[in-house]
Design a protein around this motif. Structure first.
Motif: not given
Length: 390
Positions: A1-6, A323-327, A358-363, A372-381
């Motif tokens: 899990m990549i967690y970007l919902d802090n 965005l499976e596995g990305i919060a 819209c999406l909120r990303f909070s690190l 971050v790199i994995a999220t960028i690639n996933a979102v673009k896809g």
């Protein structure tokens, strides 16, 4: 899990959990008990109260521990209304406040109070999401009891000029309150220098446990200023805990954990702040290369960990599911069950269709460059896939 919902909640810091564990096992006594076990728990609460006070630069006895920011907001707004409402029945707040503030204001309106809901700058303007200080000054009247402005917005990260707004409130004899839930632990706070009368916070936003937070209530006059001690009426009764302002057995493990989280807060850690700023900027700049994207909110006056991005022709729920596995999130966690668009984004001038895109990303402390790199690639896809369906 990549967690970007802090901004919804942070992972509890292992050092915080280690500090709490003795009070969940052997040191389980009630802090109000007078036997040695109770005194030990009480002393731990005193230590945590000092740690929290050090974080926002107040006196320890000015803090009231609650179950979280929502309870603290209810206590603050309803408490001052009970004390001062005979002579002043006007409140000033902002359209982009958290629902915890807005819903209590609606409650008070039903009981005879008048509330002014100030607009913010539109999302495509300079200073998007920020208040116009001239409008704030114009809204405050001789019968204004309280001005309540969120320090940092939970959805966009936009930081309001709190010190200036507090001064405007005090110039007219009104109290100033801030929902600092997203600011405590992230930004430097000094309640005297910033002119704060009432301030709310919640531990799980700065790597502490859920179910505990608090309210700062000014209990001293500020020398050379019109800022005075604040009186408050209790909302919960039954035992007189917390100087009579919040009855109920203290959540000792939670309070101890919050104290440790306050001690570990990164406000003075420039390296950590720079790291998160760099990661946020890397994420944002790459995602903005996608055609039809834009940032919601001022890009200068905002939290270093937050970006809110609009993806044209992409439903945010579909994005999140893809965005499976990305919060990540499409708004406040407290309104996640709502089918309505974000009231924050609507107040900033977005259409309903845009607000639903819209999406909120909070690190946070545990975010990495690999995340971050994995999220960028996933979102673009996912964006490419969704737009291909239109």
């Amino acid at each position: 899990m990549i967690y970007l919902d802090n901004n919804a909640t942070t992972r509890i810091d292992p050092r915080v959990l280690d500090t709490m564990m003795p009070f969940l096992t052997d040191n389980f006594a009630n802090a109000a008990s007078t036997h040695p076990f109770g005194v030990s728990a009480s002393n731990a609460v005193k230590t945590a109260r000092q740690q929290m006070a050090d974080l926002i630069h107040c006196d320890p006895h000015e803090l009231v521990f609650t179950s979280g920011a929502t309870e603290a907001i209810n206590l603050a707004l309803k408490g001052v209304a009970e004390v001062y409402g005979q002579t002043k029945k006007h409140i000033v707040t902002v359209q982009t406040e958290h629902k915890a503030v807005l819903d209590v204001c609606v409650y008070l309106e039903k009981r005879g109070y008048e509330v002014t809901y100030l607009p913010v700058q539109p999302t495509r303007n300079a200073g998007a999401g920020l208040l116009d200080l001239a409008l704030v000054k114009e809204a405050i009247r001789p019968d204004t009891l309280l001005v309540s402005v969120m320090w940092a917005n939970n959805e966009t990260g936009v930081i309001q000029p709190i010190r200036e707004i507090a001064q405007l409130a005090h110039d007219t004899g009104a109290l100033f309150m801030t929902d600092a839930t997203q600011a405590v632990g992230k930004l430097p706070i000094d309640v005297d220098k910033d002119g704060i009368d009432l301030l709310t916070f919640s531990a799980h936003k700065f790597y502490g446990p859920k179910g505990v937070g608090g309210l700062y209530v000014r209990q001293h006059n500020l020398a050379g200023s019109s800022i005075r001690k604040v009186k408050l009426e209790a909302v919960l009764h039954g035992g007189g805990h917390e100087r009579g302002l919040r009855s109920g057995t203290l959540n000792v493990p939670g309070i101890v954990g919050m104290g440790k989280a306050a001690e570990l807060a990164p406000i003075a850690d420039r390296q950590e702040i720079q790291r998160l700023t760099s990661l946020r900027d890397q994420l944002e700049s790459e995602l903005l290369q996608i055609p039809g994207t834009s940032v919601n909110g001022d890009r200068e006056q905002r939290l270093y960990n937050t970006t809110n991005i609009c993806f044209e022709n992409c439903d945010s729920d579909a994005l999140i599911m893809g965005l499976e596995g990305i919060a990540v999130s499409n708004g406040s966690a407290c309104t996640a069950a709502s089918i309505d668009p974000s009231h924050v984004l609507l107040a900033m001038g977005l259409s309903e269709t845009e607000a639903f895109s819209c999406l909120r990303f909070s690190l946070g402390r545990f975010s990495t460059e690999a995340d971050v790199i994995a999220t960028i690639n996933a979102v673009k896809g996912v964006v490419e896939e969704l737009r291909a369906l239109v």
